[in-house]
Enzyme design. Structure first.
Site, PDB file in Angstrom:
ATOM      1  N   ASN A   1      -8.593  15.415   9.146  1.00 17.79           N
ATOM      2  CA  ASN A   1      -8.838  15.715  10.552  1.00 17.79           C
ATOM      3  C   ASN A   1      -8.288  17.092  10.886  1.00 17.79           C
ATOM      4  OD1 ASN A   1     -10.323  13.532  11.644  1.00 17.79           O
ATOM      5  ND2 ASN A   1      -8.490  12.248  11.458  1.00 17.79           N
ATOM      6  N   ASN A   2      -7.918  17.833   9.843  1.00 20.04           N
ATOM      7  CA  ASN A   2      -7.413  19.189  10.028  1.00 20.04           C
ATOM      8  C   ASN A   2      -8.612  20.117  10.290  1.00 20.04           C
ATOM      9  OD1 ASN A   2      -6.575  21.847   9.552  1.00 20.04           O
ATOM     10  ND2 ASN A   2      -4.952  21.179   8.150  1.00 20.04           N
TER      11      ASN A   2
ATOM     12  N   LYS B   1      -9.048  23.304   8.190  1.00 19.91           N
ATOM     13  CA  LYS B   1      -9.632  23.136   6.854  1.00 19.91           C
ATOM     14  C   LYS B   1     -11.144  22.935   6.972  1.00 19.91           C
ATOM     15  CE  LYS B   1      -5.680  21.090   4.351  1.00 19.91           C
ATOM     16  NZ  LYS B   1      -5.184  19.873   3.657  1.00 19.91           N
TER      17      LYS B   1
ATOM     18  N   ASP C   1      -5.823  17.274  -2.165  1.00 17.24           N
ATOM     19  CA  ASP C   1      -4.394  16.999  -2.190  1.00 17.24           C
ATOM     20  C   ASP C   1      -3.721  18.170  -2.906  1.00 17.24           C
ATOM     21  OD1 ASP C   1      -2.587  14.798  -1.305  1.00 17.24           O
ATOM     22  OD2 ASP C   1      -1.844  15.014  -3.346  1.00 17.24           O
TER      23      ASP C   1
ATOM     24  N   GLY D   1       4.886  25.113   4.993  1.00 18.75           N
ATOM     25  CA  GLY D   1       5.420  24.528   3.762  1.00 18.75           C
ATOM     26  C   GLY D   1       6.399  25.452   3.061  1.00 18.75           C
TER      27      GLY D   1
ATOM     28  N   ASP E   1       5.805  28.367   1.762  1.00 23.01           N
ATOM     29  CA  ASP E   1       5.324  29.750   1.709  1.00 23.01           C
ATOM     30  C   ASP E   1       6.437  30.809   1.705  1.00 23.01           C
ATOM     31  OD1 ASP E   1       2.693  29.073   1.476  1.00 23.01           O
ATOM     32  OD2 ASP E   1       2.167  29.448   3.571  1.00 23.01           O
TER      33      ASP E   1
ATOM     34  N   HIS F   1      -4.461  28.562  -3.925  1.00 22.88           N
ATOM     35  CA  HIS F   1      -4.870  27.404  -4.721  1.00 22.88           C
ATOM     36  C   HIS F   1      -5.997  26.650  -4.012  1.00 22.88           C
ATOM     37  CE1 HIS F   1      -1.607  26.851  -1.947  1.00 22.88           C
ATOM     38  NE2 HIS F   1      -1.736  25.541  -1.937  1.00 22.88           N
ATOM     39  N   ARG F   2      -5.844  26.454  -2.687  1.00 21.52           N
ATOM     40  CA  ARG F   2      -6.844  25.687  -1.938  1.00 21.52           C
ATOM     41  C   ARG F   2      -8.198  26.394  -1.958  1.00 21.52           C
ATOM     42  NH1 ARG F   2      -3.361  23.483   0.966  1.00 21.52           N
ATOM     43  NH2 ARG F   2      -2.762  25.482   1.843  1.00 21.52           N
TER      44      ARG F   2
HETATM   45  P1  IMP Z   1      -1.482  18.853   1.419  1.00 22.37           P
HETATM   46  O1  IMP Z   1      -1.897  17.874   0.355  1.00 22.37           O
HETATM   47  O2  IMP Z   1      -2.423  20.024   1.555  1.00 22.37           O
HETATM   48  O3  IMP Z   1      -1.198  18.179   2.738  1.00 22.37           O
HETATM   49  O4  IMP Z   1      -0.095  19.477   0.925  1.00 22.37           O
HETATM   50  C1  IMP Z   1       1.074  18.678   0.678  1.00 22.37           C
HETATM   51  C2  IMP Z   1       2.333  19.515   0.790  1.00 22.37           C
HETATM   52  O5  IMP Z   1       2.372  20.524  -0.227  1.00 22.37           O
HETATM   53  C3  IMP Z   1       2.471  20.268   2.099  1.00 22.37           C
HETATM   54  O6  IMP Z   1       3.066  19.481   3.107  1.00 22.37           O
HETATM   55  C4  IMP Z   1       3.389  21.433   1.694  1.00 22.37           C
HETATM   56  O7  IMP Z   1       4.737  21.008   1.648  1.00 22.37           O
HETATM   57  C5  IMP Z   1       2.938  21.721   0.277  1.00 22.37           C
HETATM   58  N1  IMP Z   1       1.878  22.753   0.293  1.00 22.37           N
HETATM   59  C6  IMP Z   1       0.557  22.572   0.022  1.00 22.37           C
HETATM   60  N2  IMP Z   1      -0.128  23.730   0.163  1.00 22.37           N
HETATM   61  C7  IMP Z   1       0.780  24.646   0.540  1.00 22.37           C
HETATM   62  C8  IMP Z   1       0.669  26.042   0.849  1.00 22.37           C
HETATM   63  O8  IMP Z   1      -0.413  26.660   0.830  1.00 22.37           O
HETATM   64  N3  IMP Z   1       1.820  26.669   1.180  1.00 22.37           N
HETATM   65  C9  IMP Z   1       3.021  26.031   1.221  1.00 22.37           C
HETATM   66  N4  IMP Z   1       3.171  24.736   0.975  1.00 22.37           N
HETATM   67  C10 IMP Z   1       2.057  24.044   0.623  1.00 22.37           C
END
Ligand code: IMP
Length: 192
Positions: A8-9, A12, A68, A149, A151, A176-177
């Site tokens: 629901n982000n 993204k 994830d 996070g 960063d 990465h994303r």
């Molecule tokens: P999610 O699966 O994208 O929700 O990521 C899980 C967790 O990984 C986040 O709550 C952050 O703690 C860490 N994380 C994921 N992507 C990033 C990023 O791009 N920068 C910093 N922390 C990240």
């Protein structure tokens, strides 16, 4: 093709919509009436990514993809990894998580790490996973205020600014994303 992004982000969702042509309609979880929180009970990042996408596909009968992500530190055997969001506890505080990471790396000289995203796509025809990795180093002190996070502690290889010292556009070019999303888009586009 109607396809659900199991999030629901809206940020993204917008990012992915901008990369796809108009033959794809991206639906959020609330668009398909999925209001429950998606379980993440697996012990790996690919496992959780699959669990979320497969749950939505099985229950709502809509092709679906889920992401994830996590931070994997080499000298900590890949921790915090799948526990990245709640490393320091259920309060999910970015600052507490970073402080615990710094404590666990106290005196450690090998500070290489990577962010990893796995996207799982589940359709009636196929299940596919797409991975994106960003390698870098964990600094001794936080730098920068952008992003989220970990960063402020993450210095990508080949750069002299942390992810938190980059604009969102700059981060999106190397993250990465975005690498995992690019692979997903390439696959979806090849289906047409
Ligand atoms: P999610 O699966 O994208 O929700 O990521 C899980 C967790 O990984 C986040 O709550 C952050 O703690 C860490 N994380 C994921 N992507 C990033 C990023 O791009 N920068 C910093 N922390 C990240």
């Amino acid at each position: 093709m109607r396809i659900c992004f199991a999030t629901n982000n809206q940020h993204k969702i917008k990012e992915v919509c901008a990369l796809l042509d108009s033959s794809y309609t991206i639906l959020s979880l609330s668009d398909i009436g999925c209001l429950e929180e998606l379980a993440e009970e697996q012990s790996t990042i690919p496992g959780n990514s699959f669990q979320k996408a497969n749950y939505v596909f099985q229950k709502y009968h809509v092709p679906c993809f889920a992401d994830d992500s996590g931070l994997e530190v080499d000298s900590l055997n890949g921790e915090p990894g799948v526990d990245s969001a709640h490393y320091a506890g259920p309060q999910r505080s970015f600052d507490d998580n970073m402080n615990l990471l710094l404590k666990n790396l106290n005196g450690v000289t090998m500070r290489s790490a990577q962010f990893r995203t796995v996207i799982t796509l589940v359709t009636p025809q196929t299940t596919q996973q797409f991975e994106g990795i960003l390698r870098g180093q964990i600094l001794h002190d936080k730098r920068g205020t952008e992003g989220f996070g970990y960063d402020p502690l993450f210095l990508p290889d080949g750069y002299n600014r942390t992810l938190a010292e980059m604009s969102l556009e700059e981060k999106n070019k190397i993250s990465h994303r975005s690498k995992a999303v690019a692979k997903l888009i390439e696959f979806l586009t090849s289906l047409r």
